[in-house]
Write a protein that holds these residues in place. Structure first.
Motif, mmCIF file in Angstrom:
data_model
loop_
_atom_site.group_PDB
_atom_site.id
_atom_site.type_symbol
_atom_site.label_atom_id
_atom_site.label_comp_id
_atom_site.label_asym_id
_atom_site.label_seq_id
_atom_site.Cartn_x
_atom_site.Cartn_y
_atom_site.Cartn_z
ATOM 1 N N CYS A 17 0.821 -1.213 0.000
ATOM 2 C CA CYS A 17 0.000 0.000 0.000
ATOM 3 C C CYS A 17 0.856 1.266 0.000
ATOM 4 N N VAL A 18 2.097 1.186 0.499
ATOM 5 C CA VAL A 18 2.968 2.358 0.468
ATOM 6 C C VAL A 18 3.855 2.355 -0.771
ATOM 7 N N LEU A 19 4.051 1.180 -1.360
ATOM 8 C CA LEU A 19 4.856 1.115 -2.575
ATOM 9 C C LEU A 19 4.082 1.614 -3.793
ATOM 10 N N PHE A 20 2.812 1.233 -3.875
ATOM 11 C CA PHE A 20 1.994 1.669 -5.004
ATOM 12 C C PHE A 20 1.361 3.034 -4.750
ATOM 13 N N GLY A 21 1.211 3.397 -3.489
ATOM 14 C CA GLY A 21 0.626 4.710 -3.195
ATOM 15 C C GLY A 21 -0.830 4.791 -3.580
ATOM 16 N N GLY A 22 -1.645 3.861 -3.087
ATOM 17 C CA GLY A 22 -3.080 3.888 -3.349
ATOM 18 C C GLY A 22 -3.448 3.120 -4.597
ATOM 19 N N PRO A 29 7.747 6.859 -7.429
ATOM 20 C CA PRO A 29 9.198 7.108 -7.563
ATOM 21 C C PRO A 29 9.961 6.973 -6.245
ATOM 22 N N ASP A 30 9.371 7.425 -5.145
ATOM 23 C CA ASP A 30 10.063 7.329 -3.867
ATOM 24 C C ASP A 30 10.318 5.884 -3.458
ATOM 25 N N ALA A 31 9.495 4.960 -3.972
ATOM 26 C CA ALA A 31 9.704 3.547 -3.648
ATOM 27 C C ALA A 31 11.023 3.059 -4.236
ATOM 28 N N ILE A 103 6.488 -0.859 7.300
ATOM 29 C CA ILE A 103 6.052 0.427 6.775
ATOM 30 C C ILE A 103 4.736 0.213 6.042
ATOM 31 N N VAL A 104 3.716 0.935 6.506
ATOM 32 C CA VAL A 104 2.358 0.657 6.075
ATOM 33 C C VAL A 104 1.534 1.939 6.203
ATOM 34 N N SER A 105 0.344 1.958 5.616
ATOM 35 C CA SER A 105 -0.580 3.072 5.829
ATOM 36 C C SER A 105 -1.622 2.648 6.855
ATOM 37 N N ASN A 106 -2.371 3.626 7.366
ATOM 38 C CA ASN A 106 -3.280 3.296 8.474
ATOM 39 C C ASN A 106 -4.540 2.565 8.029
ATOM 40 N N ASN A 107 -4.663 2.221 6.740
ATOM 41 C CA ASN A 107 -5.832 1.442 6.320
ATOM 42 C C ASN A 107 -5.679 -0.047 6.637
ATOM 43 N N LYS A 108 -4.548 -0.406 7.263
ATOM 44 C CA LYS A 108 -4.363 -1.797 7.680
ATOM 45 C C LYS A 108 -4.151 -1.889 9.189
ATOM 46 N N GLU A 109 -4.810 -0.974 9.903
ATOM 47 C CA GLU A 109 -4.587 -0.899 11.343
ATOM 48 C C GLU A 109 -5.081 -2.135 12.090
ATOM 49 N N TYR A 110 -5.926 -2.924 11.462
ATOM 50 C CA TYR A 110 -6.430 -4.133 12.123
ATOM 51 C C TYR A 110 -5.307 -5.137 12.405
ATOM 52 N N LEU A 146 8.449 8.314 2.079
ATOM 53 C CA LEU A 146 9.328 7.152 2.100
ATOM 54 C C LEU A 146 10.793 7.562 2.182
ATOM 55 N N ARG A 147 11.129 8.738 1.635
ATOM 56 C CA ARG A 147 12.507 9.215 1.664
ATOM 57 C C ARG A 147 13.010 9.447 3.079
ATOM 58 N N GLU A 148 12.088 9.563 4.023
ATOM 59 C CA GLU A 148 12.483 9.783 5.410
ATOM 60 C C GLU A 148 12.922 8.496 6.105
ATOM 61 N N LEU A 149 12.645 7.346 5.500
ATOM 62 C CA LEU A 149 12.888 6.084 6.199
ATOM 63 C C LEU A 149 14.361 5.838 6.541
ATOM 64 N N PRO A 150 15.342 6.098 5.644
ATOM 65 C CA PRO A 150 16.739 5.891 6.056
ATOM 66 C C PRO A 150 17.108 6.675 7.312
ATOM 67 N N LEU A 151 16.623 7.918 7.412
ATOM 68 C CA LEU A 151 16.900 8.714 8.602
ATOM 69 C C LEU A 151 16.194 8.120 9.816
#
Length: 504
Positions: A17-22, A29-31, A103-110, A146-151
């Motif tokens: 869900c974060v790789l495809f962006g919806g 590109p950030d993926a 790393i995920v979006s909140n639509n999988k909070e279950y 996603l660019r923030e993940l290395p930091l």
């Protein structure tokens, strides 16, 4: 692969869900940016998807997994699927004792409660109301891009390992970064001697990134837009950097306690071939009776190839023909490597080499070039095929008129055929005086105040003089085996940091 204990990052799993962006059918590109950074990071990486994902997207994910040499996990909402996925991750990464970043979006909070119970750190992307800075709770992290993940990985590992880790932030062009990273030079997990690397990016605010690092490693010449070598200016050239590099420059100027490899003032000489030639004149101090000399080549700076006294100037500079002509600007601009070998004085007037230029002595050297690499206190070298002696060059000109040989030194050289070999000090031809060149390397390190640099040496036929024909900053040292070069690379950085701390 070493285990990641003590709460460090044991692995990274990116959900589809974060790789495809919806609803996108292609990866955002950030993926790709992030997957490139993680590929050689020494942090196990995987991607996950649910059972209901469209077949064409599953196919894309599996292709991506092969492309980046990472794992692909089925992770669905059912309890049994989550348990199966956790077991599969543990089997795939048995030596990781740290936390798994999911790393995920909140639509999988279950799925969050069960994963959190297993020690996974849920990293939510694009959470409404979250700030750009990374905020960590006991089991949740929030990031906007996603660019923030290395930091984020860097922050978590710094918290886990404390002051025992030296964090190195690096910035260079992607192709150069890839060359270093695929050799294992930039691990995000701490090395045995306590170094951890994090990529810096100009696409995010720079100051928050720099606040997380102890050392900045840069290739500033990758960020040069223009150089002015006007003789009326002070000794340092006027360099215009990219906007991002200018921001980094300002930060370094206001944070003098930050360890930088290397300060921009130390880079200036390698940008200017005239300055380097002038510095090499000081090698005269190393001359010892009864030994061959190590020196720079004879040279002459010219601002106009049509100057009336060129013949006299060449004679006064002890220059004979053929000579090699190089732009005074040594790197950072498009035509810095446009060169020519000239056989006749009259051919200077139509030469296309950019001005101002350096006319440099052409040394007959049996088509053999010695590339030396200095990594802190370690000196390595490789032996390579080079351009022929003057007689051979005349044959290459392909004309009885001996027209100039024009070439780009980064793309192709008028080389002679010969075998290439490499060495670390033990496998070299008998003609090279390694003790002499090592003394010159140490002399250059002191005078240039550089930590990691390279220089090229040729041996003049007849005299045996060792002539340094080029000096460059932060070379790839690709001819030196990884198992030798990378620990030396890390050691040079660590020592520079320790010396900086002692000199505060």
């Amino acid at each position: 692969m070493a285990g990641v204990g003590g709460g460090g990052v044991g692995g990274v799993i990116l959900d589809e869900c974060v790789l495809f962006g919806g609803t996108n059918v292609n990866l955002q590109p950030d993926a790709h940016f992030l997957l490139h950074k993680l590929r050689h990071s020494n942090v196990p990486t995987g991607i996950s998807y649910g059972a209901g994902l469209e077949a064409h997207k599953v196919s894309i994910l599996k292709e991506i997994a092969v492309q980046y040499s990472i794992h692909c996990f089925l992770l669905d909402e059912s309890a049994s699927s989550i348990d199966d996925a956790i077991r599969e991750v543990m089997l795939a990464w048995p030596n990781t004792g740290g936390r798994i970043l999911y790393i995920v979006s909140n639509n999988k909070e279950y799925m969050f409660p069960k994963l959190s119970k297993c020690g996974w750190l849920i990293t939510l992307l694009n959470v409404e109301g979250s700030t750009a800075s990374t905020c960590e709770s006991s089991s949740m992290v929030y990031i906007n891009k996603l660019r923030e993940l290395p930091l984020t990985i860097c922050q978590i590992n710094r918290k886990a390992f404390g002051n025992s880790v030296v964090t190195v932030g690096y910035i260079m062009k992607p192709s150069r970064e890839e060359d270093f990273a695929k050799r294992g030079a930039f691990p995000m997990y701490p090395t045995q001697d306590g170094l951890m690397f994090v990529p810096l990016t100009f696409d995010l605010p720079l100051a928050p990134q720099l606040q997380e690092v102890d050392v900045v490693l840069h290739k500033a010449t990758d960020e040069i837009i223009s150089i002015n070598l006007d003789g009326s200016l002070p000794s340092s050239p006027s360099i215009t950097y990219s906007r991002g590099m200018q921001e980094l420059q300002r930060y370094m100027e206001h944070h003098l306690d930050l360890c930088v490899i290397d300060p921009l003032s130390s880079i200036y000489p390698v940008v200017d071939r005239l300055k380097i030639q002038q510095i090499l004149l000081g090698l005269e101090d190393l001359k010892t009776a009864g030994c061959c000399a190590i020196r720079g080549p004879n040279f002459l700076k010219v601002d106009d190839f049509n100057q009336s006294d060129l013949v006299q100037s060449l004679s006064e500079a002890k220059l004979a023909l053929p000579s090699i002509v190089k732009p005074q600007v040594a790197c950072g601009v498009a035509d810095a490597h446009s060169m020519a070998i000239v056989f006749r004085v009259e051919d200077f007037k139509d030469l296309t080499v950019p001005l101002p230029a350096i006319i440099q002595e052409y040394v007959d050297h049996s088509s053999t070039l010695y590339k030396f690499y200095v990594l802190g206190e370690k000196v390595y070298h490789a032996v390579k095929s080079s351009t022929p002696n003057a007689d051979g060059l005349k044959k290459l000109s392909g004309s009885t008129e001996l027209k100039p040989l024009v070439f780009d030194s980064l793309k192709s050289l008028p080389t002679a055929k010969g075998n290439m070999s490499s060495g670390d000090g033990n496998s070299s031809k008998a003609t090279i005086d390694l003790e002499l060149v090592t003394s010159a390397a140490n002399w250059l390190m002191r005078n240039l105040e550089l930590t990691i640099f390279g220089f090229d040496v040729v041996i003049e036929e007849g005299t045996g003089d060792h002539v340094i024909v080029d000096v460059n900053y932060l070379p790839s040292f690709k001819e030196v085996p990884n198992e030798v070069a990378i620990p030396a690379f890390w050691g040079a950085i660590k020592k520079k940091f320790e010396l900086k701390g002692r000199n505060k």
